[in-house]
Design an enzyme around this catalytic site. Sequence first.
Site, PDB file in Angstrom:
ATOM      1  N   CYS A 167       0.831  -1.213   0.000  1.00 25.27           N
ATOM      2  CA  CYS A 167       0.000   0.000   0.000  1.00 25.27           C
ATOM      3  C   CYS A 167       0.864   1.261   0.000  1.00 25.27           C
ATOM      4  CB  CYS A 167      -0.882   0.039   1.237  1.00 25.27           C
ATOM      5  SG  CYS A 167      -2.040  -1.301   1.297  1.00 25.27           S
TER       6      CYS A 167
ATOM      7  N   ASP B 102     -20.947  12.297 -14.684  1.00 21.86           N
ATOM      8  CA  ASP B 102     -22.373  12.056 -14.411  1.00 21.86           C
ATOM      9  C   ASP B 102     -22.580  11.215 -13.152  1.00 21.86           C
ATOM     10  OD1 ASP B 102     -21.372   9.658 -15.309  1.00 21.86           O
ATOM     11  OD2 ASP B 102     -22.804   9.392 -16.952  1.00 21.86           O
TER      12      ASP B 102
HETATM   13  C1  BEZ Z   1       0.521  -4.702   1.803  1.00 25.45           C
HETATM   14  O1  BEZ Z   1      -0.019  -3.638   1.534  1.00 25.45           O
HETATM   15  O2  BEZ Z   1       1.736  -4.823   1.778  1.00 25.45           O
HETATM   16  C2  BEZ Z   1      -0.311  -5.919   2.102  1.00 25.45           C
HETATM   17  C3  BEZ Z   1      -1.493  -5.783   2.791  1.00 25.45           C
HETATM   18  C4  BEZ Z   1      -2.236  -6.922   3.065  1.00 25.45           C
HETATM   19  C5  BEZ Z   1      -1.802  -8.158   2.653  1.00 25.45           C
HETATM   20  C6  BEZ Z   1      -0.622  -8.272   1.957  1.00 25.45           C
HETATM   21  C7  BEZ Z   1       0.137  -7.149   1.675  1.00 25.45           C
END
Ligand code: BEZ
Length: 306
Positions: free
Chosen positions: A105, A199
């Site tokens: 992330c 929209d």
């Molecule tokens: C990550 O963002 O690294 C991650 C999050 C949940 C499961 C596996 C990876």
Amino acid sequence: MTAGYGSVCGPWPPERLIVTTTATPPGCACSVFQSKLSAFSFFHAVCRSLTHYHIHAFNMPGLLLGDLFPNFEAETTSGRVKLHEFLGDSWGILFSHPRDYTPVCTTELGRVARLSGEFSKRGVKLIALSIDSLEDHWGWSKDILAYNCEKSECCKLPFPIIADSKRELAVALGMLDPDEKDKDGLPLTARCVFVIGPDKRLKLSLLYPATTGRSFDEILRVVDSLQLTAEKRVATPADWKPGECVMVPPNMPEEEAATLFPAGVFSKELPSGKKYLRYTPDPCDQGECVDTERSQTEPNSCTSLL
Ligand code: BEZ
């Protein structure tokens, strides 16, 4: 009215979507889930006549292409946001993340931050969601900026992150990944991407598991295709990039194509003898489109594809 995995309560029409989770009732892979109704239109159909409602959402509400995107209200790192007001007349992308302070992330949000200027050029507003608190989002934002080697004192990402620590919105929008659980055994958010048109209707959705990071270059590329095909009666082929030849839709008669595409229509000979593989130069690469950022690297003829 039971159909799945969460419940939605509040006045109708909903000023905001309030969702509380419940256990999945047995046998909930019901006909409602299989029907063509989206979660939102389903809620609408059921609740229109009610002043108060308490109905169960289903496991994967499955917003469908063309559905009106729910106008939810949420706390974000930029204050309280009501989605439709936040989007205004712009295109929008809502993208979700499993958790704050996680490696994949962090690389994804870092990439979106670096590409945010490209999204703004295309008139796209970005909003992220992760199932943690605002405090976590603010702390994590600093890590993301450090990952991006940001030198500035600013510790704010160029888009808001929705706080969803009770997973309410993640459940309502079908964003959970059943295979990835937190330490308490609760599912984390999958990597969803919803592209919403001016929209407020859903134009594209992607759903990746938590363990697979997305390509945000690809998401920019699909925005280019969505915006082009919203304006022009063309389709874009595999791996298309702005400036490359586009395809004439199969249902367009030859005479109409000749009038609509004065730059030429080029068809490839095929063993079937059918002339459905028809190319025409990108209409936005011929000086008639407002967007000047499109690539100009190739001479715009389709003959090399034939
Ligand atoms: C990550 O963002 O690294 C991650 C999050 C949940 C499961 C596996 C990876």
